[in-house]
Design an enzyme around this catalytic site. Structure first.
Site, short mmCIF file in Angstrom:
data_model
loop_
_atom_site.label_atom_id
_atom_site.label_comp_id
_atom_site.label_asym_id
_atom_site.label_seq_id
_atom_site.Cartn_x
_atom_site.Cartn_y
_atom_site.Cartn_z
N GLY A 43 0.71 -1.27 0.06
CA GLY A 43 -0.04 -0.12 -0.14
C GLY A 43 0.91 1.09 0.04
CD GLN A 48 3.07 5.81 2.72
OE1 GLN A 48 2.21 5.27 2.32
NE2 GLN A 48 4.02 5.13 3.39
CB CYS A 86 4.95 2.27 7.33
SG CYS A 86 4.57 3.72 6.53
CG LEU A 87 6.55 1.21 1.38
CD1 LEU A 87 6.04 1.47 -0.12
CD2 LEU A 87 7.78 0.20 1.39
CG HIS A 128 -1.05 1.16 7.21
ND1 HIS A 128 0.24 0.72 8.38
CD2 HIS A 128 -0.25 1.86 6.32
CE1 HIS A 128 1.16 1.47 7.85
NE2 HIS A 128 1.16 2.14 6.86
CD GLU A 129 -1.21 2.50 2.86
OE1 GLU A 129 -0.79 3.68 2.57
OE2 GLU A 129 -0.27 1.60 3.22
CG HIS A 132 -0.01 7.01 5.18
ND1 HIS A 132 0.88 7.32 5.94
CD2 HIS A 132 0.09 5.59 5.12
CE1 HIS A 132 1.86 6.49 5.99
NE2 HIS A 132 1.48 5.37 5.68
ZN ZN Z 1 2.26 3.43 5.67
#
Ligand code: ZN
Length: 175
Positions: A43, A48, A86-87, A128-129, A132
């Protein structure tokens, strides 16, 4: 595309709705999928990559999903614990408790309004996304002690990476 790491302002801002699905938006979505897949993520949210708009992409196995202006309209009473990464906080994984299932309304890339019910990993990634888009990171969901330990670990990793990078630069300079 460069993925921003925890500490960057953009990750902490509340994102604005997408007004119109333009060619630029479509290109952004494509670039986000490429970046996510390149980094083995499942994701990636627009903030991000430094774009504070309400949009995220999800890739599970061979399926790709685009969520534009998503709204989680229902969450299950039942919760479950799952390990998240998480990236924007690379190589750190911690168990997070969230509702097991969600119902989400969103626009797809063609601008059509959709509603899906998700459980399992998809429900997890959506939550999660979606966080963000509101400036929330998964570490915020951990209890204080663990959160502090995770942030410390992350900062340490960043520092080590920077040192390594500088050492490499110095070695190059000596040649
Ligand atoms: Zn993330």
């Amino acid at each position: 595309m460069k993925v921003l790491y925890m500490g960057e302002e953009s990750l902490r801002q509340k994102s604005e709705p997408v007004k119109e699905i333009t060619e630029d938006i479509k290109q952004l979505v494509e670039a986000m999928f490429e970046t996510m897949e390149e980094k083995d993520g499942i994701g990636l949210a627009a903030p991000q990559v430094g774009q504070n708009i309400r949009l995220f992409v999800v890739g599970l196995e061979t399926q790709r999903f685009v969520f534009i202006n998503p709204e989680i309209i229902e969450t299950s009473q039942e919760t479950c614990s799952m390990e998240e990464g998480c990236l924007s906080i690379p190589k750190i994984y911690e168990a997070v408790i969230r509702p097991s299932a969600v119902k989400v309304q969103f626009l797809n890339l063609e601008g059509r309004r959709k509603t899906i019910e998700a459980d399992g990993l998809l429900a997890r990634v959506i939550q999660h996304e979606n966080d963000h888009l509101n400036g929330i990171l998964f570490v915020d969901k951990l209890d204080e002690e663990l959160r502090e330990a995770v942030i410390k670990k992350f900062n340490q990793k960043q520092e080590n990476a920077l040192k390594k990078h500088h050492r490499r630069l110095r070695r190059k300079g000596q040649r």
